[in-house]
Scaffold this motif. Structure first.
Motif, PDB file in Angstrom:
ATOM      1  N   THR A   6       0.821  -1.212   0.000  1.00  0.00           N
ATOM      2  CA  THR A   6       0.000   0.000   0.000  1.00  0.00           C
ATOM      3  C   THR A   6       0.857   1.266   0.000  1.00  0.00           C
ATOM      4  O   THR A   6       0.403   2.315  -0.460  1.00  0.00           O
ATOM      5  N   SER A   7       2.089   1.169   0.485  1.00  0.00           N
ATOM      6  CA  SER A   7       2.961   2.348   0.496  1.00  0.00           C
ATOM      7  C   SER A   7       3.215   2.863  -0.920  1.00  0.00           C
ATOM      8  O   SER A   7       3.417   4.070  -1.123  1.00  0.00           O
ATOM      9  N   ASP A   8       3.203   1.958  -1.908  1.00  0.00           N
ATOM     10  CA  ASP A   8       3.388   2.390  -3.289  1.00  0.00           C
ATOM     11  C   ASP A   8       2.231   3.274  -3.747  1.00  0.00           C
ATOM     12  O   ASP A   8       2.432   4.251  -4.487  1.00  0.00           O
ATOM     13  N   VAL A   9       1.024   2.940  -3.306  1.00  0.00           N
ATOM     14  CA  VAL A   9      -0.151   3.742  -3.672  1.00  0.00           C
ATOM     15  C   VAL A   9      -0.040   5.133  -3.054  1.00  0.00           C
ATOM     16  O   VAL A   9      -0.334   6.146  -3.706  1.00  0.00           O
ATOM     17  N   TYR A  10       0.404   5.200  -1.775  1.00  0.00           N
ATOM     18  CA  TYR A  10       0.589   6.507  -1.141  1.00  0.00           C
ATOM     19  C   TYR A  10       1.580   7.355  -1.952  1.00  0.00           C
ATOM     20  O   TYR A  10       1.387   8.565  -2.161  1.00  0.00           O
ATOM     21  N   GLN A  11       2.660   6.710  -2.368  1.00  0.00           N
ATOM     22  CA  GLN A  11       3.694   7.417  -3.121  1.00  0.00           C
ATOM     23  C   GLN A  11       3.146   7.967  -4.439  1.00  0.00           C
ATOM     24  O   GLN A  11       3.353   9.145  -4.767  1.00  0.00           O
ATOM     25  N   MET A  12       2.414   7.149  -5.178  1.00  0.00           N
ATOM     26  CA  MET A  12       1.869   7.610  -6.458  1.00  0.00           C
ATOM     27  C   MET A  12       0.802   8.677  -6.249  1.00  0.00           C
ATOM     28  O   MET A  12       0.689   9.619  -7.056  1.00  0.00           O
ATOM     29  N   HIS A  13       0.018   8.557  -5.179  1.00  0.00           N
ATOM     30  CA  HIS A  13      -0.957   9.606  -4.855  1.00  0.00           C
ATOM     31  C   HIS A  13      -0.243  10.938  -4.681  1.00  0.00           C
ATOM     32  O   HIS A  13      -0.698  11.985  -5.203  1.00  0.00           O
ATOM     33  N   ALA A  14       0.899  10.923  -3.983  1.00  0.00           N
ATOM     34  CA  ALA A  14       1.662  12.162  -3.786  1.00  0.00           C
ATOM     35  C   ALA A  14       2.175  12.703  -5.116  1.00  0.00           C
ATOM     36  O   ALA A  14       2.135  13.918  -5.362  1.00  0.00           O
ATOM     37  N   TYR A  15       2.655  11.815  -5.992  1.00  0.00           N
ATOM     38  CA  TYR A  15       3.145  12.259  -7.292  1.00  0.00           C
ATOM     39  C   TYR A  15       2.024  12.932  -8.088  1.00  0.00           C
ATOM     40  O   TYR A  15       2.214  14.012  -8.671  1.00  0.00           O
ATOM     41  N   CYS A  16       0.857  12.280  -8.133  1.00  0.00           N
ATOM     42  CA  CYS A  16      -0.256  12.832  -8.907  1.00  0.00           C
ATOM     43  C   CYS A  16      -0.698  14.182  -8.358  1.00  0.00           C
ATOM     44  O   CYS A  16      -0.980  15.128  -9.116  1.00  0.00           O
ATOM     45  N   ILE A  49      -8.711   7.129  -5.160  1.00  0.00           N
ATOM     46  CA  ILE A  49      -8.383   7.633  -3.834  1.00  0.00           C
ATOM     47  C   ILE A  49      -9.593   8.379  -3.269  1.00  0.00           C
ATOM     48  O   ILE A  49     -10.181   9.227  -3.946  1.00  0.00           O
ATOM     49  N   LEU A  50      -9.966   8.041  -2.034  1.00  0.00           N
ATOM     50  CA  LEU A  50     -11.150   8.637  -1.402  1.00  0.00           C
ATOM     51  C   LEU A  50     -11.070  10.160  -1.383  1.00  0.00           C
ATOM     52  O   LEU A  50     -10.010  10.749  -1.151  1.00  0.00           O
ATOM     53  N   ASN A  51     -12.230  10.780  -1.646  1.00  0.00           N
ATOM     54  CA  ASN A  51     -12.388  12.237  -1.597  1.00  0.00           C
ATOM     55  C   ASN A  51     -11.513  12.970  -2.615  1.00  0.00           C
ATOM     56  O   ASN A  51     -11.179  14.142  -2.442  1.00  0.00           O
ATOM     57  N   THR A  52     -11.099  12.271  -3.649  1.00  0.00           N
ATOM     58  CA  THR A  52     -10.314  12.892  -4.720  1.00  0.00           C
ATOM     59  C   THR A  52     -10.832  12.365  -6.055  1.00  0.00           C
ATOM     60  O   THR A  52     -11.705  11.499  -6.103  1.00  0.00           O
ATOM     61  N   GLU A  53     -10.280  12.875  -7.132  1.00  0.00           N
ATOM     62  CA  GLU A  53     -10.549  12.347  -8.463  1.00  0.00           C
ATOM     63  C   GLU A  53      -9.309  11.652  -9.029  1.00  0.00           C
ATOM     64  O   GLU A  53      -9.154  11.513 -10.241  1.00  0.00           O
ATOM     65  N   ILE A  54      -8.427  11.198  -8.128  1.00  0.00           N
ATOM     66  CA  ILE A  54      -7.163  10.580  -8.547  1.00  0.00           C
ATOM     67  C   ILE A  54      -7.304   9.061  -8.590  1.00  0.00           C
ATOM     68  O   ILE A  54      -7.767   8.444  -7.623  1.00  0.00           O
ATOM     69  N   ASP A  55      -6.912   8.467  -9.702  1.00  0.00           N
ATOM     70  CA  ASP A  55      -6.842   7.018  -9.845  1.00  0.00           C
ATOM     71  C   ASP A  55      -5.380   6.580  -9.846  1.00  0.00           C
ATOM     72  O   ASP A  55      -4.555   7.134 -10.601  1.00  0.00           O
ATOM     73  N   VAL A  56      -5.066   5.581  -9.041  1.00  0.00           N
ATOM     74  CA  VAL A  56      -3.735   4.961  -9.048  1.00  0.00           C
ATOM     75  C   VAL A  56      -3.889   3.560  -9.646  1.00  0.00           C
ATOM     76  O   VAL A  56      -4.661   2.744  -9.135  1.00  0.00           O
ATOM     77  N   VAL A  57      -3.175   3.310 -10.733  1.00  0.00           N
ATOM     78  CA  VAL A  57      -3.285   2.041 -11.450  1.00  0.00           C
ATOM     79  C   VAL A  57      -2.052   1.191 -11.154  1.00  0.00           C
ATOM     80  O   VAL A  57      -0.916   1.648 -11.348  1.00  0.00           O
ATOM     81  N   GLN A  58      -2.277  -0.026 -10.694  1.00  0.00           N
ATOM     82  CA  GLN A  58      -1.193  -0.986 -10.487  1.00  0.00           C
ATOM     83  C   GLN A  58      -1.178  -1.933 -11.683  1.00  0.00           C
ATOM     84  O   GLN A  58      -2.137  -2.666 -11.917  1.00  0.00           O
ATOM     85  N   TRP A  59      -0.070  -1.891 -12.434  1.00  0.00           N
ATOM     86  CA  TRP A  59      -0.023  -2.560 -13.738  1.00  0.00           C
ATOM     87  C   TRP A  59       1.141  -3.561 -13.757  1.00  0.00           C
ATOM     88  O   TRP A  59       2.297  -3.164 -13.868  1.00  0.00           O
ATOM     89  N   PRO A  60       0.866  -4.865 -13.702  1.00  0.00           N
ATOM     90  CA  PRO A  60       1.953  -5.846 -13.752  1.00  0.00           C
ATOM     91  C   PRO A  60       2.395  -6.157 -15.182  1.00  0.00           C
ATOM     92  O   PRO A  60       1.563  -6.299 -16.077  1.00  0.00           O
ATOM     93  N   LEU A  61       3.697  -6.219 -15.399  1.00  0.00           N
ATOM     94  CA  LEU A  61       4.261  -6.702 -16.654  1.00  0.00           C
ATOM     95  C   LEU A  61       4.772  -8.121 -16.432  1.00  0.00           C
ATOM     96  O   LEU A  61       5.424  -8.396 -15.428  1.00  0.00           O
ATOM     97  N   ASP A  62       4.492  -8.999 -17.351  1.00  0.00           N
ATOM     98  CA  ASP A  62       4.966 -10.373 -17.235  1.00  0.00           C
ATOM     99  C   ASP A  62       6.384 -10.443 -17.805  1.00  0.00           C
ATOM    100  O   ASP A  62       6.581 -10.585 -19.015  1.00  0.00           O
TER     101      ASP A  62
END
Length: 396
Positions: free
Chosen positions: A323-333, A360-373
């Motif tokens: 989940t820390s990765d999501v926090y990080q990307m939220h900050a970037y966005c 992300i709650l109370n925002t219009e920000i989407d964080v996408v987790q995208w796996p590459l094989d």
């Protein structure tokens, strides 16, 4: 004796080793070596390190998630987007030393197909005739009052150029790897022989500089790998004289560099007027005290449009990621004023895992987790990057 360990394995293996061999293994930085009993040692892969080490008759291999051939492709492509998937196609055995040697031989053969590259080399010499220009200061200091010989500097058109010196040094370095397959060793030796007369590199000195030109275009893929070989293949010996060969790669760096280069190329095809910046530096706060540095930011003019961060991590068996990765990307966005950001991962443990989007709650920000094989063959891996770039390009 051959020991294979999966990447980031937490249990490792226990081996009977002499102290000198254990020390040599540890110095390669592929594995951690801990004494388990007075005569046995536990070896554990270092985080995100893959590769192979040969110490005398012992070979320790740390296998990556991807095939070794795909690792070679990612290494090459990250440095040169012209590096093609079929450069590593068709390997019969998934062995790191064979993959490195075979790929180097293929690329060198292709580069030398039209003959040995030549170029102008600047020479300083003392000659009995005038050639080039006289070095007046050296003439006066070394031969005061003498007319001959002349201290001159001239340009010679010959094969002893940086490109050939690097390529021959890499071919010779690979030939010294213990127990390299005979067919690979023979091809490397033949190619090195074609560069006979090219001066060797000075051990420990920086690699000679070369620049991309139309003239050396056919050499460029081979030179990219040759530099990887010279920087990554270590050759030495233990105190007892046992030969040591090592090839160690930090997969986190390889994956990040590959994803950055591949996304830059794919986004350029989709949006030629945009620009993609690696390791973009910005601020998270108005006082400009908290710095952020996302791996990849794509701009339209001066305006950031897409942000990516590459993570060499596997998702859990249920498809989740830290989940820390999501926090990080939220900050970037938030800092970049974007409504969508992409976390690009090196796969997942979940069967058939795909992209997942988190609003992300109370925002219009989407964080996408995208796996590459990353286990896919190189051409399919590039196709995955294209799909990611197309998805990202749909959102303003």
């Amino acid at each position: 004796m051959r020991v294979e360990l999966p990447e980031n394995d937490q249990s490792g293996g226990v081996l009977p080793l002499e102290d000198a061999a254990a020390t040599a293994l540890a110095l390669t930085e592929l594995v951690e070596v801990r004494r388990d009993t007075p005569t046995r040692w536990r070896i554990l892969p270092r985080r995100n390190r893959i590769g192979a080490v040969r110490v005398g008759e012992l070979e320790v291999v740390v296998r990556p998630k991807a095939a070794f051939a795909s690792v070679m492709f990612m290494l090459g492509y990250a440095r040169d987007p012209g590096y093609l998937p079929w450069e590593v196609d068709g390997f019969v055995e998934d062995d790191l030393w064979s993959a490195v040697g075979e790929t180097l031989a293929r690329l060198a053969e292709r580069g030398l197909m039209q003959g040995v590259l030549q170029g102008y080399v600047t020479r300083d010499d003392a000659l009995g005739v005038l050639r080039g220009r006289v070095r007046a200061a050296d003439q006066a200091a070394r031969r005061p009052g003498a007319l001959l010989p002349l201290e001159v500097t001239y340009d010679e058109y010959e094969p002893d150029i940086a490109e050939n010196r690097i390529l021959r040094a890499a071919l010779n370095r690979m030939m010294l790897v213990p127990r390299l397959p005979r067919r690979v060793h023979s091809r490397l030796g033949h190619l090195s022989g074609r560069l006979d007369g090219v001066s060797p590199l000075v051990p420990g000195a920086p690699l000679p500089a070369w620049r991309r030109t139309r003239m050396n275009l056919r050499y460029q893929p081979a030179l990219q790998l040759a530099e990887v070989v010279l920087r990554s293949v270590g050759l030495s010996s233990t105190v007892g004289g046992m030969p040591v060969a090592s090839f160690v790669v930090d997969m986190a760096t390889v994956f990040e560099d590959f994803a950055t280069t591949a996304l830059r190329e794919s986004l350029f095809r989709l949006s030629p007027r945009g620009r993609t910046v690696a390791q973009h530096q910005a601020w998270a706060d108005e006082g400009e005290r908290v710095r952020i540095k996302p791996d990849i930011v794509h701009f339209a003019g001066r305006q950031p449009r897409i942000v990516f961060d590459a993570k060499y991590k596997l998702g859990s068996e249920d498809g989740g990621y830290p989940t820390s990765d999501v926090y990080q990307m939220h900050a970037y966005c938030t800092a970049l004023g974007l409504r969508r950001g992409y976390l690009v991962y090196a796969g997942s443990r979940a069967e058939g895992a795909g992209a997942s989007t988190h609003r992300i709650l109370n925002t219009e920000i989407d964080v996408v987790q995208w796996p590459l094989d990353v286990r896919a063959v190189p051409a399919e891996l590039l196709d995955q990057i294209d799909v990611l770039a197309i998805d990202a390009g749909q959102y303003p």
